[in-house]
Design an enzyme around this catalytic site. Structure first.
Site, PDB file in Angstrom:
ATOM      1  N   LYS A 126       7.007  85.503  30.022  1.00 11.21           N
ATOM      2  CA  LYS A 126       6.480  84.958  28.766  1.00 11.21           C
ATOM      3  C   LYS A 126       5.050  85.443  28.609  1.00 11.21           C
ATOM      4  O   LYS A 126       4.391  85.779  29.586  1.00 11.21           O
ATOM      5  CB  LYS A 126       6.491  83.435  28.805  1.00 11.21           C
ATOM      6  N   HIS A 129      -0.845  83.458  27.382  1.00 12.16           N
ATOM      7  CA  HIS A 129      -1.463  83.123  26.094  1.00 12.16           C
ATOM      8  C   HIS A 129      -2.874  82.574  26.245  1.00 12.16           C
ATOM      9  O   HIS A 129      -3.389  82.425  27.348  1.00 12.16           O
ATOM     10  CB  HIS A 129      -0.553  82.219  25.266  1.00 12.16           C
ATOM     11  N   HIS A 132      -3.681  79.845  28.630  1.00 10.00           N
ATOM     12  CA  HIS A 132      -3.807  80.282  30.023  1.00 10.00           C
ATOM     13  C   HIS A 132      -5.163  80.937  30.255  1.00 10.00           C
ATOM     14  O   HIS A 132      -5.717  80.849  31.344  1.00 10.00           O
ATOM     15  CB  HIS A 132      -2.687  81.264  30.390  1.00 10.00           C
TER      16      HIS A 132
HETATM   17  N1  ARG Z   1       2.964  77.168  33.969  1.00  9.30           N
HETATM   18  C1  ARG Z   1       2.458  75.996  33.311  1.00  9.30           C
HETATM   19  C2  ARG Z   1       2.274  76.291  31.820  1.00  9.30           C
HETATM   20  O1  ARG Z   1       2.171  77.422  31.426  1.00  9.30           O
HETATM   21  C3  ARG Z   1       1.142  75.532  33.883  1.00  9.30           C
HETATM   22  C4  ARG Z   1       1.202  75.088  35.316  1.00  9.30           C
HETATM   23  C5  ARG Z   1       0.058  74.185  35.686  1.00  9.30           C
HETATM   24  N2  ARG Z   1       0.070  73.761  37.058  1.00  9.30           N
HETATM   25  C6  ARG Z   1       0.921  72.845  37.578  1.00  9.30           C
HETATM   26  N3  ARG Z   1       0.850  72.596  38.852  1.00  9.30           N
HETATM   27  N4  ARG Z   1       1.766  72.194  36.830  1.00  9.30           N
HETATM   28  O2  ARG Z   1       2.202  75.373  31.040  1.00  9.30           O
END
Ligand code: ARG
Length: 568
Positions: A126, A129, A132
Site C-alpha cells: 500500500k 502516505h 506515515h
Molecule cells: N500499519 C499501521 C497503519 O498504517 C500503523 C502501525 C502502528 N503501530 C502499531 N503497533 N499498531 O495504520
C-alpha cells in the site's frame, strides 16, 4: 552550569526548612520582562501559614540569603517572589559550557532507561502516505531527543505485513499478475490488483473463499503463498527505503505484524486464563463496556487474528525483549480507540504494572492540503517520494534565484527541501491538523525550517568574516549584558530544559518553537549589535555568542532530523 532554578529553590528551602526538590516544582518562568527570570508563588503556603501570600513573600524576602554574583535582586509582586538573575552570571554560565568540545545540552538524565518507539509503520503493498510521513518524522525526532538525554532507545518499524488482505493480493496476483509491471512500479500496480480482486470478491463468493484459503495457506507456510508474500514485501520495502533515504530515517528493528504470527497463541491463552475472553457473535472478544469502549476483538468470526491481537503480542514481546520503561506508539489520532482498547486489554496479560503503565499513544492530527483532506479514495493522494522530490526542486529554484553562484546547489537544495517538510510536520503541537502549503513551508522569512537553516548559515558567515571563533579566554562577559544578548543567552541556557520538556510531553514541537525563538532572538541581536567592530573585546564577545547560537541551532535542528547546510 549552575542550575539557577535549583539554586533559588535551595535558598528558599533554607528559609522555609523544606526540601529543595519540593520547592523547585513550584518555581515558574514568569511572563513579562519586569517580573524577573524565575518566580516563586506563595499562594500554596498561605493556607498552611494562615497569612496572605504577599506577607509570606515579604517574610521570605527579608530572610533569604543568596550570592549576589548570581542573583541580582528579589522583588515581591502580588503573591510572588520574583528573582532576577545577574546578567553577567547568566552570560558566564552559558559561555563556559562551550569551552570544551562536548555536545551542548547533552546529558545522562535518562539514566539508560529503556524507551521503545514504534513509528512510521507503513503497510506492505500500500502507498506510504502522508500520515506515515508524520509518524516517521515525529517518531524520529523523539528517538533523537531521548537518545541525546541518555535514554536507551529502540526504534521499531512495526510494518503492516500481515492480515487477510494478503490472501486477496495473492489471489489477484495468481489470476492477473502477468498483466501488471510489479517490478517497475510495485505499490501502484499492487494497489490496482488489490482494487480489482476486491471487486471480484464482491461479485463472486467463491473467489472470496479462495482468498481466505490463501491466507490460511500463508499462515501454514505454503511455499507458493509465502514466496509471493515475500516478493510483495521485498518490492514494497525497496519503495519505502527511497523515502527513508531521503529523510535519513533509521530503525533498530523491522519486526512487523507478521513477526507476531507465532506469538499470538500465548496471548489467547493468557486472556482465556484471565476469564475475560468471551464469545460474541461467533468472535472472541474482551468486553470493555465498563471502560466505556467497544469490545477488543481478539479472534474474528472466521478464526483469524486481528491488528489488536498482534499489538498485544508485540507488547508482551517488547516487555520481555527490551524491558521497557516507556513504549510509545506514534500514529494519527484515528487509532486512539484501538490503542485504548489494546492498552486496557494488556492489563489482563499478567504483565508487571511497570509495563502496562509505560504504554503511551503519541497521537497526531491529519495533514490537510490547502484544498482539503488527502485520501486514496478521492485520488488526490500524493506519493511521498514525489512530494519530497518536489520540495527539493522547489528549494533549488529558490536558491538559484537568491544565490546563483553558490556551489553544491543540489546538496543544499536537498537539505533545505527535506528540512522544510520535516519542520512543517513538527512546527505545531502534534495533535493539531497540519496544513500543507508549499509557499508557507519554503518561506525563508517565515517560521520554517529554511528560516532556521538561513539563520544558522548567517552565524557561519559571521564567523568566517571574523576569521574564526575567538578563544574563550578572551571573552569579556560584560559585553554580553545588553538586552539583545541577554535574550539570546537566556534561550541558550534553556536548551537543556527544552529537551527535557520534549520528552516529558513527547512533543517535538516544543523544540521547533524553541529554535524559531532562538533564530528570531539572534536576528534581533544581529540587527541591534554590530558584530565586526574595531573594539576587539566587543567583537570577540559578539562573535563568540554567534558561535554559540550556531551550535545550538545545528544541534537542535539535527535532533529534529533536519540537516544544516553551511551555505545557502
Ligand atoms: N500499519 C499501521 C497503519 O498504517 C500503523 C502501525 C502502528 N503501530 C502499531 N503497533 N499498531 O495504520
Amino acid at each position: 552550569m549552575i542550575d539557577f532554578k535549583k539554586y533559588i529553590a535551595e535558598s528558599i528551602g533554607k528559609v522555609l526548612n523544606e526540601e529543595t526538590s519540593e520547592i523547585q516544582n513550584f518555581i515558574e518562568n514568569p511572563r513579562g520582562e519586569n517580573n524577573g527570570d524565575y518566580a516563586y508563588p506563595c499562594f500554596r503556603l498561605a493556607k498552611i501559614l494562615k497569612k496572605s501570600p504577599m506577607v509570606i513573600a515579604e517574610e521570605i524576602k527579608s530572610k533569604i540569603e543568596f550570592n549576589t554574583d548570581i542573583i541580582e535582586k528579589v522583588e515581591v509582586a502580588g503573591g510572588y517572589l520574583n528573582f532576577f538573575i545577574k546578567k553577567e552570571a547568566l552570560a558566564l554560565q552559558v559561555i563556559q559550557e562551550f569551552s570544551d568540545n562536548k555536545l551542548y545540552g547533552k546529558s545522562d538524565i535518562g539514566n539508560n532507561k529503556n524507551i521503545v518507539i514504534d513509528y512510521s509503520a507503513p503497510n506492505i503493498a500500500k502507498p506510504f502516505h502522508i500520515g506515515h510521513l508524520r509518524s516517521t518524522v515525529i517518531g524520529g525526532a523523539l528517538y533523537n531527543v531521548y537518545k541525546y538525554l541518555g535514554y536507551n532507545v529502540t526504534g521499531i518499524n512495526h510494518l503492516g505485513d500481515y492480515g487477510t488482505q494478503f490472501g486477496k493480493l495473492i489471489e489477484g496476483y495468481k489470476r492477473w499478475g502477468n498483466e501488471y509491471n510489479i517490478e517497475e512500479n510495485p505499490i501502484d500496480e499492487l494497489t490496482k490488483i488489490y482494487i480489482r480482486i476486491n471487486q471480484a470478491c464482491k461479485d463472486d463468493e467463491i473467489i472470496l473463499e479462495e482468498c481466505r484459503n490463501n491466507f490460511k495457506k500463508l499462515e501454514d507456510g505454503d511455499e507458493y503463498c509465502v514466496q509471493l508474500w515475500n516478493k510483495f514485501k521485498d518490492v514494497s520495502l525497496k519503495e519505502f527505503q527511497k523515502v527513508y533515504d531521503l529523510l535519513g530515517t533509521k530503525f533498530d528493528s523491522w519486526n512487523g505484524e507478521s513477526f507476531y504470527s507465532d506469538k499470538m497463541n500465548e496471548i489467547v491463552e493468557l486472556l482465556e486464563k484471565s476469564g475475560k475472553l468471551e464469545e460474541s457473535e461467533g468472535a472472541r472478544v474482551v468486553k470493555l463496556e465498563d471502560k466505556g469502549m467497544a469490545p477488543c476483538i481478539i479472534i474474528k468470526t472466521n478464526g483469524s487474528s486481528t491488528y489488536a491481537t498482534r499489538d498485544l503480542a508485540a507488547i508482551m514481546y517488547r516487555a520481555r525483549t527490551y524491558n521497557f520503561d516507556k513504549a510509545l506508539y506514534v500514529t494519527s489520532y484515528e487509532q486512539t480507540l484501538h490503542f485504548k482498547q489494546v492498552f486496557e486489554t494488556a492489563k489482563l496479560l499478567g504483565l508487571d504494572e511497570k509495563y502496562t503503565k509505560g504504554l503511551e499513544h503519541v497521537s497526531f492530527g491529519m495533514v490537510l492540503l490547502k484544498t482539503g483532506k488527502m485520501s486514496t479514495r478521492e485520488g488526490n493522494m500524493i506519493k511521498l517520494e514525489d512530494l519530497l522530490k518536489e520540495s527539493i526542486l522547489r528549494a533549488q529554484k529558490i536558491i538559484e534565484e537568491k544565490n546563483p553562484d553558490i556551489e553544491n546547489k543540489e546538496e543544499i537544495a536537498k537539505k533545505v527541501g527535506i528540512g522544510a517538510v520535516i519542520f512543517n510536520d513538527l512546527a505545531n503541537s502534534r495533535i493539531k491538523d497540519e496544513i500543507f502549503d508549499w509557499d508557507a513551508i519554503l518561506n525563508f522569512q517565515g517560521e520554517t525550517g529554511p528560516y532556521i537553516q538561513y539563520t544558522y548559515v548567517r552565524t557561519k558567515s559571521v564567523l568566517e568574516k571574523a576569521g574564526g571563533t575567538p578563544d574563550i579566554q578572551n571573552i569579556k562577559i560584560e559585553y554580553l549584558t545588553d538586552d539583545a544578548s541577554t535574550k539570546v543567552l537566556k534561550l541558550i541556557y534553556n536548551f537543556r530544559d527544552t529537551l527535557i520538556q520534549v520528552t516529558d510531553k513527547n512533543e517535538p514541537s516544543i523544540l521547533s518553537r524553541y529554535l524559531i525563538d532562538l533564530a528570531k532572538a539572534y536576528s534581533n541581536f544581529y540587527n541591534e549589535n554590530k558584530i565586526i567592530v574595531e573594539n576587539e573585546d566587543i567583537k570577540n564577545a559578539r562573535v563568540y555568542l554567534t558561535f554559540a547560537v550556531g551550535k545550538v541551532l545545528k544541534t537542535g535542528a539535527e535532533l529534529l532530523g533536519i540537516d544544516m547546510p553551511d551555505k545557502m
